[in-house]
Motif scaffolding. Structure first.
Motif, PDB file in Angstrom:
ATOM      1  N   LYS A  84      13.663   6.048  24.862  1.00 47.12           N
ATOM      2  CA  LYS A  84      12.815   7.195  24.520  1.00 47.12           C
ATOM      3  C   LYS A  84      12.502   7.180  23.018  1.00 47.12           C
ATOM      4  N   VAL A  85      11.259   7.558  22.676  1.00 47.88           N
ATOM      5  CA  VAL A  85      10.856   7.644  21.269  1.00 47.88           C
ATOM      6  C   VAL A  85      11.405   8.929  20.656  1.00 47.88           C
ATOM      7  N   GLY A  86      12.020   8.816  19.488  1.00 51.74           N
ATOM      8  CA  GLY A  86      12.513  10.003  18.791  1.00 51.74           C
ATOM      9  C   GLY A  86      11.558  10.455  17.701  1.00 51.74           C
ATOM     10  N   LYS A  87      11.221   9.542  16.785  1.00 49.69           N
ATOM     11  CA  LYS A  87      10.397   9.892  15.629  1.00 49.69           C
ATOM     12  C   LYS A  87       9.531   8.706  15.266  1.00 49.69           C
ATOM     13  N   VAL A  88       8.330   8.979  14.753  1.00 46.29           N
ATOM     14  CA  VAL A  88       7.444   7.916  14.257  1.00 46.29           C
ATOM     15  C   VAL A  88       7.181   8.162  12.782  1.00 46.29           C
ATOM     16  N   VAL A  89       7.354   7.127  11.963  1.00 38.40           N
ATOM     17  CA  VAL A  89       7.105   7.208  10.514  1.00 38.40           C
ATOM     18  C   VAL A  89       5.918   6.307  10.200  1.00 38.40           C
ATOM     19  N   PHE A  90       4.858   6.911   9.642  1.00 38.98           N
ATOM     20  CA  PHE A  90       3.646   6.143   9.338  1.00 38.98           C
ATOM     21  C   PHE A  90       3.640   5.685   7.879  1.00 38.98           C
ATOM     22  N   PRO A  91       2.971   4.550   7.598  1.00 38.56           N
ATOM     23  CA  PRO A  91       2.911   4.073   6.208  1.00 38.56           C
ATOM     24  C   PRO A  91       2.021   4.961   5.346  1.00 38.56           C
ATOM     25  N   ARG A  92       2.371   5.052   4.059  1.00 42.65           N
ATOM     26  CA  ARG A  92       1.521   5.746   3.081  1.00 42.65           C
ATOM     27  C   ARG A  92       0.495   4.714   2.585  1.00 42.65           C
ATOM     28  N   LEU A  93      -0.646   4.693   3.234  1.00 42.95           N
ATOM     29  CA  LEU A  93      -1.628   3.639   2.961  1.00 42.95           C
ATOM     30  C   LEU A  93      -2.201   3.728   1.546  1.00 42.95           C
ATOM     31  N   GLU A  94      -2.112   4.916   0.944  1.00 45.59           N
ATOM     32  CA  GLU A  94      -2.624   5.062  -0.434  1.00 45.59           C
ATOM     33  C   GLU A  94      -1.792   4.272  -1.453  1.00 45.59           C
ATOM     34  N   ASP A  95      -0.578   3.858  -1.053  1.00 48.74           N
ATOM     35  CA  ASP A  95       0.294   3.089  -1.959  1.00 48.74           C
ATOM     36  C   ASP A  95       0.188   1.578  -1.721  1.00 48.74           C
ATOM     37  N   LYS A  96      -0.727   1.168  -0.831  1.00 51.42           N
ATOM     38  CA  LYS A  96      -0.787  -0.230  -0.405  1.00 51.42           C
ATOM     39  C   LYS A  96      -0.980  -1.205  -1.569  1.00 51.42           C
ATOM     40  N   SER A  97      -1.881  -0.909  -2.505  1.00 52.31           N
ATOM     41  CA  SER A  97      -2.175  -1.877  -3.576  1.00 52.31           C
ATOM     42  C   SER A  97      -0.946  -2.098  -4.464  1.00 52.31           C
ATOM     43  N   TYR A  98      -0.152  -1.037  -4.671  1.00 57.07           N
ATOM     44  CA  TYR A  98       1.084  -1.179  -5.465  1.00 57.07           C
ATOM     45  C   TYR A  98       2.055  -2.149  -4.781  1.00 57.07           C
ATOM     46  N   TYR A  99       2.261  -1.979  -3.475  1.00 54.09           N
ATOM     47  CA  TYR A  99       3.205  -2.840  -2.755  1.00 54.09           C
ATOM     48  C   TYR A  99       2.665  -4.262  -2.597  1.00 54.09           C
ATOM     49  N   ASP A 100       1.348  -4.403  -2.523  1.00 63.05           N
ATOM     50  CA  ASP A 100       0.779  -5.753  -2.493  1.00 63.05           C
ATOM     51  C   ASP A 100       1.092  -6.501  -3.791  1.00 63.05           C
ATOM     52  N   LYS A 101       1.034  -5.790  -4.916  1.00 65.05           N
ATOM     53  CA  LYS A 101       1.386  -6.409  -6.205  1.00 65.05           C
ATOM     54  C   LYS A 101       2.876  -6.754  -6.258  1.00 65.05           C
ATOM     55  N   LYS A 102       3.707  -5.826  -5.806  1.00 64.76           N
ATOM     56  CA  LYS A 102       5.159  -6.081  -5.776  1.00 64.76           C
ATOM     57  C   LYS A 102       5.476  -7.293  -4.888  1.00 64.76           C
ATOM     58  N   TYR A 103       4.728  -7.420  -3.806  1.00 64.02           N
ATOM     59  CA  TYR A 103       4.955  -8.535  -2.879  1.00 64.02           C
ATOM     60  C   TYR A 103       4.591  -9.866  -3.546  1.00 64.02           C
ATOM     61  N   GLN A 104       3.554  -9.866  -4.351  1.00 66.28           N
ATOM     62  CA  GLN A 104       3.209 -11.080  -5.103  1.00 66.28           C
ATOM     63  C   GLN A 104       4.354 -11.483  -6.023  1.00 66.28           C
ATOM     64  N   VAL A 105       4.953 -10.485  -6.690  1.00 69.06           N
ATOM     65  CA  VAL A 105       6.111 -10.760  -7.569  1.00 69.06           C
ATOM     66  C   VAL A 105       7.278 -11.281  -6.731  1.00 69.06           C
ATOM     67  N   PHE A 106       7.499 -10.660  -5.576  1.00 70.67           N
ATOM     68  CA  PHE A 106       8.576 -11.061  -4.657  1.00 70.67           C
ATOM     69  C   PHE A 106       8.468 -12.549  -4.326  1.00 70.67           C
ATOM     70  N   LEU A 107       7.272 -12.995  -3.976  1.00 66.29           N
ATOM     71  CA  LEU A 107       7.070 -14.405  -3.624  1.00 66.29           C
ATOM     72  C   LEU A 107       7.239 -15.316  -4.838  1.00 66.29           C
ATOM     73  N   LYS A 108       6.855 -14.811  -6.030  1.00 67.15           N
ATOM     74  CA  LYS A 108       7.032 -15.601  -7.263  1.00 67.15           C
ATOM     75  C   LYS A 108       8.510 -15.825  -7.554  1.00 67.15           C
ATOM     76  N   LEU A 109       9.336 -14.828  -7.243  1.00 68.76           N
ATOM     77  CA  LEU A 109      10.769 -14.939  -7.546  1.00 68.76           C
ATOM     78  C   LEU A 109      11.381 -16.169  -6.881  1.00 68.76           C
ATOM     79  N   VAL A 110      11.113 -16.353  -5.585  1.00 71.84           N
ATOM     80  CA  VAL A 110      11.719 -17.495  -4.897  1.00 71.84           C
ATOM     81  C   VAL A 110      11.079 -18.806  -5.339  1.00 71.84           C
ATOM     82  N   GLU A 111       9.790 -18.745  -5.649  1.00 73.20           N
ATOM     83  CA  GLU A 111       9.109 -19.934  -6.167  1.00 73.20           C
ATOM     84  C   GLU A 111       9.771 -20.377  -7.479  1.00 73.20           C
ATOM     85  N   HIS A 112      10.035 -19.405  -8.354  1.00 75.54           N
ATOM     86  CA  HIS A 112      10.678 -19.703  -9.638  1.00 75.54           C
ATOM     87  C   HIS A 112      12.109 -20.198  -9.442  1.00 75.54           C
ATOM     88  N   GLN A 113      12.831 -19.578  -8.486  1.00 73.99           N
ATOM     89  CA  GLN A 113      14.212 -20.008  -8.243  1.00 73.99           C
ATOM     90  C   GLN A 113      14.253 -21.486  -7.865  1.00 73.99           C
TER      91      GLN A 113
END
Length: 439
Positions: free
Chosen positions: A400-429
Protein backbone atom coordinates in the motif's frame (compact mmCIF):
# COMPACT_ATOMS: atom_id res chain seq x y z
CA UNK A 1 29.25 -11.25 5.60
CA UNK A 2 28.50 -9.07 2.54
CA UNK A 3 30.28 -6.08 4.10
CA UNK A 4 33.49 -8.13 4.62
CA UNK A 5 35.86 -7.12 1.81
CA UNK A 6 38.79 -9.42 2.66
CA UNK A 7 38.61 -11.56 -0.48
CA UNK A 8 40.11 -8.87 -2.75
CA UNK A 9 42.81 -10.99 -4.38
CA UNK A 10 40.35 -13.86 -4.84
CA UNK A 11 37.79 -11.67 -6.64
CA UNK A 12 40.50 -10.14 -8.82
CA UNK A 13 41.58 -13.62 -9.94
CA UNK A 14 37.95 -14.60 -10.59
CA UNK A 15 37.45 -11.46 -12.73
CA UNK A 16 40.63 -12.19 -14.68
CA UNK A 17 39.05 -15.44 -15.93
CA UNK A 18 36.46 -13.41 -17.95
CA UNK A 19 34.17 -16.43 -17.54
CA UNK A 20 30.74 -16.09 -19.16
CA UNK A 21 28.89 -16.19 -15.80
CA UNK A 22 30.37 -12.73 -15.10
CA UNK A 23 28.14 -11.14 -17.74
CA UNK A 24 25.23 -11.74 -15.33
CA UNK A 25 26.85 -9.69 -12.53
CA UNK A 26 27.47 -6.52 -14.52
CA UNK A 27 30.65 -7.83 -16.17
CA UNK A 28 32.71 -7.74 -12.96
CA UNK A 29 32.11 -9.83 -9.85
CA UNK A 30 31.91 -7.96 -6.55
CA UNK A 31 33.99 -8.86 -3.50
CA UNK A 32 30.61 -8.91 -1.69
CA UNK A 33 29.49 -12.06 -3.56
CA UNK A 34 29.94 -15.62 -2.36
CA UNK A 35 32.40 -17.20 -4.84
CA UNK A 36 35.37 -15.07 -3.71
CA UNK A 37 34.43 -15.61 -0.06
CA UNK A 38 34.32 -19.39 -0.58
CA UNK A 39 37.70 -19.27 -2.32
CA UNK A 40 39.11 -17.21 0.57
CA UNK A 41 37.87 -19.82 3.08
CA UNK A 42 39.43 -22.64 1.07
CA UNK A 43 42.77 -20.85 0.80
CA UNK A 44 42.97 -19.35 4.30
CA UNK A 45 41.02 -21.76 6.54
CA UNK A 46 41.24 -25.07 4.72
CA UNK A 47 41.68 -27.34 7.78
CA UNK A 48 39.56 -25.52 10.34
CA UNK A 49 36.65 -24.51 8.09
CA UNK A 50 36.70 -25.63 4.47
CA UNK A 51 37.29 -29.36 5.03
CA UNK A 52 34.87 -29.58 7.97
CA UNK A 53 31.92 -27.58 6.61
CA UNK A 54 28.76 -29.52 5.77
CA UNK A 55 26.93 -26.62 4.14
CA UNK A 56 27.60 -23.04 3.07
CA UNK A 57 24.40 -20.99 3.35
CA UNK A 58 23.36 -17.45 2.61
CA UNK A 59 21.61 -16.13 5.73
CA UNK A 60 18.01 -16.41 4.37
CA UNK A 61 18.61 -20.05 3.40
CA UNK A 62 20.27 -20.75 6.75
CA UNK A 63 17.15 -19.44 8.52
CA UNK A 64 14.75 -21.54 6.42
CA UNK A 65 16.95 -24.61 7.09
CA UNK A 66 16.86 -23.90 10.85
CA UNK A 67 13.08 -23.49 10.65
CA UNK A 68 12.29 -26.59 8.60
CA UNK A 69 15.35 -28.85 8.45
CA UNK A 70 15.20 -28.56 4.63
CA UNK A 71 18.49 -27.68 2.91
CA UNK A 72 16.82 -26.47 -0.30
CA UNK A 73 18.09 -23.05 -1.34
CA UNK A 74 16.13 -20.07 -2.61
CA UNK A 75 16.50 -19.24 -6.28
CA UNK A 76 16.99 -15.60 -5.17
CA UNK A 77 20.09 -16.29 -3.06
CA UNK A 78 21.79 -18.60 -5.55
CA UNK A 79 21.07 -16.51 -8.66
CA UNK A 80 21.97 -13.14 -7.13
CA UNK A 81 25.07 -14.04 -5.15
CA UNK A 82 26.34 -17.50 -6.19
CA UNK A 83 26.30 -17.46 -10.09
CA UNK A 84 23.46 -19.99 -10.37
CA UNK A 85 21.29 -19.63 -13.49
CA UNK A 86 17.51 -19.93 -13.19
CA UNK A 87 17.49 -21.49 -16.65
CA UNK A 88 20.72 -23.53 -16.79
CA UNK A 89 21.63 -24.26 -13.15
CA UNK A 90 25.27 -24.37 -12.02
CA UNK A 91 28.12 -23.94 -14.51
CA UNK A 92 30.71 -26.61 -13.68
CA UNK A 93 33.40 -24.91 -15.77
CA UNK A 94 33.29 -21.74 -13.65
CA UNK A 95 33.88 -23.50 -10.32
CA UNK A 96 36.66 -25.63 -11.82
CA UNK A 97 38.30 -22.59 -13.40
CA UNK A 98 38.48 -20.64 -10.11
CA UNK A 99 39.80 -23.58 -8.07
CA UNK A 100 36.62 -24.74 -6.32
CA UNK A 101 36.20 -27.99 -8.26
CA UNK A 102 35.49 -29.86 -4.99
CA UNK A 103 32.02 -28.22 -4.93
CA UNK A 104 31.28 -29.77 -8.33
CA UNK A 105 32.59 -33.19 -7.27
CA UNK A 106 29.86 -33.71 -4.65
CA UNK A 107 27.11 -32.44 -6.97
CA UNK A 108 26.96 -29.04 -5.23
CA UNK A 109 25.51 -30.59 -2.07
CA UNK A 110 27.39 -28.06 0.10
CA UNK A 111 26.05 -24.97 -1.72
CA UNK A 112 22.69 -26.23 -2.99
CA UNK A 113 21.41 -28.80 -5.44
CA UNK A 114 17.71 -28.39 -4.66
CA UNK A 115 16.57 -24.89 -5.63
CA UNK A 116 13.06 -23.48 -5.07
CA UNK A 117 11.38 -20.24 -6.17
CA UNK A 118 10.75 -17.66 -3.42
CA UNK A 119 7.37 -18.30 -1.80
CA UNK A 120 7.41 -22.07 -2.38
CA UNK A 121 6.45 -24.07 0.71
CA UNK A 122 9.38 -25.83 2.43
CA UNK A 123 9.07 -29.39 3.74
CA UNK A 124 6.44 -29.89 6.43
CA UNK A 125 6.71 -26.32 7.69
CA UNK A 126 8.07 -25.36 11.10
CA UNK A 127 9.71 -28.28 12.90
CA UNK A 128 8.68 -29.03 16.51
CA UNK A 129 12.12 -27.89 17.70
CA UNK A 130 11.99 -24.59 15.80
CA UNK A 131 8.37 -24.07 16.86
CA UNK A 132 9.40 -24.41 20.51
CA UNK A 133 12.25 -21.91 20.05
CA UNK A 134 9.93 -19.37 18.39
CA UNK A 135 6.85 -19.96 20.52
CA UNK A 136 4.75 -20.90 17.50
CA UNK A 137 2.73 -24.01 16.53
CA UNK A 138 4.63 -26.71 14.65
CA UNK A 139 3.76 -27.15 10.98
CA UNK A 140 3.17 -23.47 10.13
CA UNK A 141 4.09 -22.94 6.46
CA UNK A 142 7.62 -21.67 5.85
CA UNK A 143 8.44 -20.13 2.48
CA UNK A 144 11.59 -20.35 0.39
CA UNK A 145 13.21 -17.02 1.13
CA UNK A 146 14.33 -13.77 -0.42
CA UNK A 147 17.47 -11.80 0.49
CA UNK A 148 16.42 -8.92 2.79
CA UNK A 149 16.79 -6.14 0.18
CA UNK A 150 14.89 -8.20 -2.38
CA UNK A 151 12.10 -8.74 0.15
CA UNK A 152 11.97 -4.95 0.53
CA UNK A 153 11.72 -4.56 -3.22
CA UNK A 154 8.91 -7.12 -3.34
CA UNK A 155 7.15 -5.30 -0.49
CA UNK A 156 6.99 -1.91 -2.25
CA UNK A 157 7.26 -2.27 -6.02
CA UNK A 158 3.79 -3.70 -6.66
CA UNK A 159 1.74 -1.13 -4.72
CA UNK A 160 -1.49 0.23 -6.25
CA UNK A 161 -0.63 3.88 -7.01
CA UNK A 162 -4.01 5.02 -8.37
CA UNK A 163 -5.06 8.49 -7.26
CA UNK A 164 -1.57 9.86 -6.53
CA UNK A 165 -0.92 11.67 -9.85
CA UNK A 166 2.09 9.51 -10.63
CA UNK A 167 3.43 8.87 -14.14
CA UNK A 168 3.90 5.20 -13.29
CA UNK A 169 0.13 4.78 -12.77
CA UNK A 170 -0.39 4.24 -16.49
CA UNK A 171 2.92 2.47 -17.02
CA UNK A 172 4.07 -1.13 -16.49
CA UNK A 173 5.68 -2.13 -13.18
CA UNK A 174 9.04 -2.06 -15.02
CA UNK A 175 8.95 1.77 -14.79
CA UNK A 176 9.47 1.54 -11.01
CA UNK A 177 12.80 1.38 -9.18
CA UNK A 178 12.76 0.06 -5.60
CA UNK A 179 15.53 1.56 -3.46
CA UNK A 180 16.13 -0.30 -0.20
CA UNK A 181 18.30 1.96 1.94
CA UNK A 182 19.82 1.00 5.28
CA UNK A 183 23.50 0.47 6.14
CA UNK A 184 23.96 0.14 2.38
CA UNK A 185 21.51 0.73 -0.46
CA UNK A 186 20.16 -1.59 -3.17
CA UNK A 187 18.45 -0.38 -6.35
CA UNK A 188 16.06 -2.99 -7.78
CA UNK A 189 14.77 -2.57 -11.32
CA UNK A 190 12.83 -5.22 -13.25
CA UNK A 191 12.30 -5.86 -16.96
CA UNK A 192 10.37 -8.22 -19.24
CA UNK A 193 13.55 -9.34 -21.03
CA UNK A 194 17.20 -9.47 -19.92
CA UNK A 195 19.01 -6.08 -19.82
CA UNK A 196 22.77 -6.12 -19.35
CA UNK A 197 23.94 -3.01 -17.47
CA UNK A 198 27.72 -2.59 -17.08
CA UNK A 199 28.59 -2.36 -13.37
CA UNK A 200 25.06 -3.31 -12.24
CA UNK A 201 24.34 -6.86 -11.01
CA UNK A 202 22.09 -9.07 -13.08
CA UNK A 203 20.08 -9.61 -15.17
CA UNK A 204 18.70 -12.31 -12.85
CA UNK A 205 15.62 -14.23 -14.02
CA UNK A 206 12.77 -14.62 -11.47
CA UNK A 207 15.09 -13.65 -8.58
CA UNK A 208 12.62 -11.19 -7.02
CA UNK A 209 9.33 -11.31 -8.97
CA UNK A 210 8.50 -14.51 -10.89
CA UNK A 211 8.77 -14.10 -14.66
CA UNK A 212 10.67 -10.80 -14.56
CA UNK A 213 14.39 -10.14 -14.96
CA UNK A 214 16.04 -8.19 -12.12
CA UNK A 215 18.92 -5.71 -12.24
CA UNK A 216 20.39 -4.79 -8.88
CA UNK A 217 22.40 -1.61 -8.48
CA UNK A 218 23.80 -0.66 -5.11
CA UNK A 219 25.95 1.52 -2.89
CA UNK A 220 28.18 -0.36 -0.44
CA UNK A 221 27.77 2.14 2.37
CA UNK A 222 25.00 4.75 2.83
CA UNK A 223 23.45 4.74 6.32
CA UNK A 224 26.83 3.50 7.53
CA UNK A 225 28.50 6.47 5.82
CA UNK A 226 26.14 8.99 7.45
CA UNK A 227 26.97 7.48 10.86
CA UNK A 228 30.70 7.63 10.05
CA UNK A 229 30.61 11.29 8.97
CA UNK A 230 28.40 12.49 11.81
CA UNK A 231 29.92 10.48 14.67
CA UNK A 232 33.48 11.28 13.61
CA UNK A 233 32.93 15.07 13.67
CA UNK A 234 34.30 17.25 16.48
CA UNK A 235 30.80 18.66 17.15
CA UNK A 236 29.18 15.24 17.58
CA UNK A 237 29.20 15.29 21.43
CA UNK A 238 27.39 18.65 21.37
CA UNK A 239 24.91 17.31 18.80
CA UNK A 240 24.29 14.22 20.92
CA UNK A 241 23.65 16.28 24.04
CA UNK A 242 21.23 18.63 22.27
CA UNK A 243 19.34 15.79 20.56
CA UNK A 244 19.03 13.88 23.84
CA UNK A 245 17.72 16.99 25.62
CA UNK A 246 15.00 17.25 22.98
CA UNK A 247 14.30 13.49 22.97
CA UNK A 248 15.18 13.40 19.26
CA UNK A 249 17.47 11.26 17.15
CA UNK A 250 20.66 13.02 16.06
CA UNK A 251 19.36 13.01 12.47
CA UNK A 252 16.00 14.59 13.36
CA UNK A 253 17.93 17.28 15.25
CA UNK A 254 20.30 17.87 12.30
CA UNK A 255 17.33 18.22 9.93
CA UNK A 256 15.73 20.85 12.18
CA UNK A 257 19.09 22.62 12.61
CA UNK A 258 19.49 22.83 8.82
CA UNK A 259 16.04 24.45 8.62
CA UNK A 260 17.22 27.06 11.13
CA UNK A 261 20.42 27.99 9.30
CA UNK A 262 19.14 27.92 5.70
CA UNK A 263 17.41 31.31 6.11
CA UNK A 264 15.46 32.20 2.93
CA UNK A 265 17.18 29.78 0.55
CA UNK A 266 16.24 26.13 -0.10
CA UNK A 267 18.08 23.89 2.37
CA UNK A 268 20.00 22.05 -0.37
CA UNK A 269 21.74 25.28 -1.39
CA UNK A 270 23.79 25.28 1.86
CA UNK A 271 26.30 22.98 0.14
CA UNK A 272 27.19 25.25 -2.77
CA UNK A 273 30.89 25.06 -1.75
CA UNK A 274 30.95 21.62 -0.11
CA UNK A 275 30.99 18.43 -2.20
CA UNK A 276 31.31 14.75 -1.23
CA UNK A 277 32.14 11.61 -3.24
CA UNK A 278 30.56 8.84 -1.11
CA UNK A 279 32.61 5.72 -1.96
CA UNK A 280 34.33 5.34 1.42
CA UNK A 281 33.99 1.53 1.03
CA UNK A 282 34.51 1.29 -2.73
CA UNK A 283 31.93 1.58 -5.50
CA UNK A 284 29.45 -1.25 -6.04
CA UNK A 285 27.50 0.32 -8.94
CA UNK A 286 27.80 1.41 -11.65
CA UNK A 287 31.61 1.81 -11.60
CA UNK A 288 32.18 -1.58 -9.89
CA UNK A 289 35.51 -0.41 -8.46
CA UNK A 290 36.30 -1.45 -4.90
CA UNK A 291 39.54 0.62 -4.93
CA UNK A 292 37.67 3.96 -5.01
CA UNK A 293 37.82 6.11 -1.87
CA UNK A 294 35.67 8.83 -0.34
CA UNK A 295 36.33 12.51 -1.07
CA UNK A 296 35.31 15.81 0.54
CA UNK A 297 36.14 19.20 -0.96
CA UNK A 298 35.35 22.61 0.53
CA UNK A 299 36.40 22.19 4.17
CA UNK A 300 37.00 25.18 6.45
CA UNK A 301 38.83 25.70 9.71
CA UNK A 302 35.64 25.78 11.83
CA UNK A 303 34.18 22.61 13.36
CA UNK A 304 30.93 23.77 14.95
CA UNK A 305 27.43 22.34 14.77
CA UNK A 306 26.63 24.32 11.61
CA UNK A 307 29.61 22.71 9.86
CA UNK A 308 28.53 19.24 10.99
CA UNK A 309 24.97 19.84 9.75
CA UNK A 310 26.17 21.04 6.33
CA UNK A 311 28.64 18.11 5.99
CA UNK A 312 25.78 15.74 6.84
CA UNK A 313 23.62 17.43 4.17
CA UNK A 314 26.41 17.18 1.57
CA UNK A 315 26.77 13.46 2.36
CA UNK A 316 23.01 12.85 1.98
CA UNK A 317 23.18 14.65 -1.36
CA UNK A 318 26.21 12.59 -2.44
CA UNK A 319 24.29 9.36 -1.76
CA UNK A 320 21.37 10.70 -3.84
CA UNK A 321 23.77 11.65 -6.67
CA UNK A 322 25.04 8.06 -6.50
CA UNK A 323 21.46 6.87 -7.04
CA UNK A 324 21.16 9.24 -10.01
CA UNK A 325 24.34 7.76 -11.51
CA UNK A 326 22.92 4.22 -11.14
CA UNK A 327 19.57 5.25 -12.68
CA UNK A 328 21.35 6.86 -15.65
CA UNK A 329 23.42 3.70 -16.22
CA UNK A 330 20.28 1.53 -16.11
CA UNK A 331 18.40 3.83 -18.49
CA UNK A 332 21.35 3.98 -20.91
CA UNK A 333 21.22 0.17 -21.10
CA UNK A 334 17.48 0.01 -21.81
CA UNK A 335 15.49 0.49 -18.60
CA UNK A 336 12.82 3.19 -18.51
CA UNK A 337 12.31 4.44 -14.94
CA UNK A 338 9.86 7.14 -13.85
CA UNK A 339 9.32 6.62 -10.12
CA UNK A 340 11.41 5.66 -7.07
CA UNK A 341 9.92 3.45 -4.34
CA UNK A 342 11.98 3.88 -1.15
CA UNK A 343 12.03 1.65 1.93
CA UNK A 344 14.44 0.77 4.73
CA UNK A 345 15.74 2.79 7.67
CA UNK A 346 16.90 5.82 5.67
CA UNK A 347 13.46 6.20 4.05
CA UNK A 348 12.25 7.35 7.49
CA UNK A 349 14.50 10.44 7.13
CA UNK A 350 12.50 13.16 5.29
CA UNK A 351 15.66 15.01 4.18
CA UNK A 352 17.08 11.83 2.62
CA UNK A 353 13.78 11.24 0.77
CA UNK A 354 13.43 14.85 -0.48
CA UNK A 355 17.04 14.94 -1.71
CA UNK A 356 16.46 11.72 -3.69
CA UNK A 357 13.40 13.31 -5.32
CA UNK A 358 15.13 16.64 -6.05
CA UNK A 359 18.40 15.13 -7.34
CA UNK A 360 16.89 12.40 -9.55
CA UNK A 361 13.96 14.59 -10.64
CA UNK A 362 11.59 11.73 -9.87
CA UNK A 363 8.74 11.37 -7.37
CA UNK A 364 9.46 9.09 -4.41
CA UNK A 365 6.77 6.71 -3.14
CA UNK A 366 6.91 5.58 0.50
CA UNK A 367 4.84 2.59 1.54
CA UNK A 368 2.18 2.74 4.23
CA UNK A 369 3.95 0.00 6.18
CA UNK A 370 7.42 1.40 6.92
CA UNK A 371 9.06 -2.02 7.36
CA UNK A 372 8.69 -3.07 3.73
CA UNK A 373 11.22 -5.90 4.09
CA UNK A 374 8.77 -7.54 6.50
CA UNK A 375 5.91 -6.98 4.04
CA UNK A 376 7.95 -8.78 1.39
CA UNK A 377 8.61 -11.67 3.78
CA UNK A 378 4.90 -11.78 4.69
CA UNK A 379 4.00 -11.95 0.99
CA UNK A 380 6.19 -15.05 0.69
CA UNK A 381 4.61 -16.60 3.78
CA UNK A 382 1.12 -15.90 2.42
CA UNK A 383 2.07 -17.73 -0.79
CA UNK A 384 3.56 -20.71 1.08
CA UNK A 385 0.42 -21.02 3.23
CA UNK A 386 -1.84 -20.98 0.17
CA UNK A 387 -3.60 -17.72 1.11
CA UNK A 388 -2.62 -16.40 -2.32
CA UNK A 389 -2.05 -18.35 -5.51
CA UNK A 390 0.88 -16.25 -6.75
CA UNK A 391 3.46 -13.72 -5.60
CA UNK A 392 1.95 -11.15 -7.97
CA UNK A 393 -1.52 -11.54 -6.44
CA UNK A 394 -0.12 -11.21 -2.91
CA UNK A 395 1.94 -8.12 -3.90
CA UNK A 396 -1.09 -6.33 -5.32
CA UNK A 397 -3.15 -7.03 -2.19
CA UNK A 398 -0.51 -6.47 0.51
CA UNK A 399 1.50 -3.43 -0.73
CA UNK A 400 0.00 0.00 0.00
CA UNK A 401 1.16 3.56 -0.78
CA UNK A 402 1.68 5.71 2.31
CA UNK A 403 3.12 9.02 1.07
CA UNK A 404 4.41 10.51 -2.18
CA UNK A 405 7.21 13.11 -2.19
CA UNK A 406 7.58 15.13 -5.40
CA UNK A 407 10.80 16.83 -6.59
CA UNK A 408 11.22 20.60 -6.25
CA UNK A 409 11.73 21.20 -9.96
CA UNK A 410 12.62 24.86 -9.39
CA UNK A 411 15.92 23.66 -7.83
CA UNK A 412 16.85 21.46 -10.82
CA UNK A 413 19.58 23.70 -12.30
CA UNK A 414 21.39 23.87 -8.92
CA UNK A 415 21.46 20.06 -8.58
CA UNK A 416 22.51 19.65 -12.21
CA UNK A 417 25.57 21.80 -11.43
CA UNK A 418 26.29 19.84 -8.25
CA UNK A 419 26.03 16.63 -10.27
CA UNK A 420 28.66 17.91 -12.71
CA UNK A 421 30.98 18.50 -9.73
CA UNK A 422 30.10 15.03 -8.40
CA UNK A 423 31.25 13.40 -11.65
CA UNK A 424 34.42 15.55 -11.70
CA UNK A 425 35.36 14.29 -8.24
CA UNK A 426 35.71 10.66 -9.34
CA UNK A 427 37.36 11.70 -12.59
CA UNK A 428 39.97 13.63 -10.57
CA UNK A 429 40.42 10.77 -8.10
CA UNK A 430 41.33 8.45 -10.97
CA UNK A 431 43.76 11.08 -12.30
CA UNK A 432 45.44 11.36 -8.86
CA UNK A 433 45.79 7.56 -8.69
CA UNK A 434 47.35 7.53 -12.18
CA UNK A 435 49.83 10.24 -11.17
CA UNK A 436 50.89 8.32 -8.07
CA UNK A 437 51.31 5.09 -10.07
CA UNK A 438 53.37 6.83 -12.76
CA UNK A 439 57.17 6.84 -13.00
Amino acid sequence: MWLDHRAVSQVQRINETKHKVLQYVGGVMSVEMQAPKLLWLKEKLRETCWNKAGHFFDLPDFLSWKATGVTARSLCSLVCKWTYSAEDGWDDSFWKMIGLEDLVADNYSKIGNQVLPPGASLGNGLTPEAAKDLGLPAGIAVAASLIDAHAGGLGVIGADVRGHSLACEGQPVTSRLAVICGTSSCHMGISQGPIFVPGVWGPYFSAMIPGFWLNEGGQSVTGGLLDHMVQGHAAFPELQARATARCQSVYAYLNSHLDLIKKAQPVGFLTVDLHVWPDFHGNRSPLADLTLKGMVTGLKLSQDLDDLAILYLATVQAIAFGTRLIVEAMEAAGHSISTLFLCGGLSKNPLFVQMHADITGMPVVLSREVESVLVGAAILGACASGDFTSVQEAMARMSKVGKVVFPRLEDKSYYDKKYQVFLKLVEHQKEYAAIMKGD
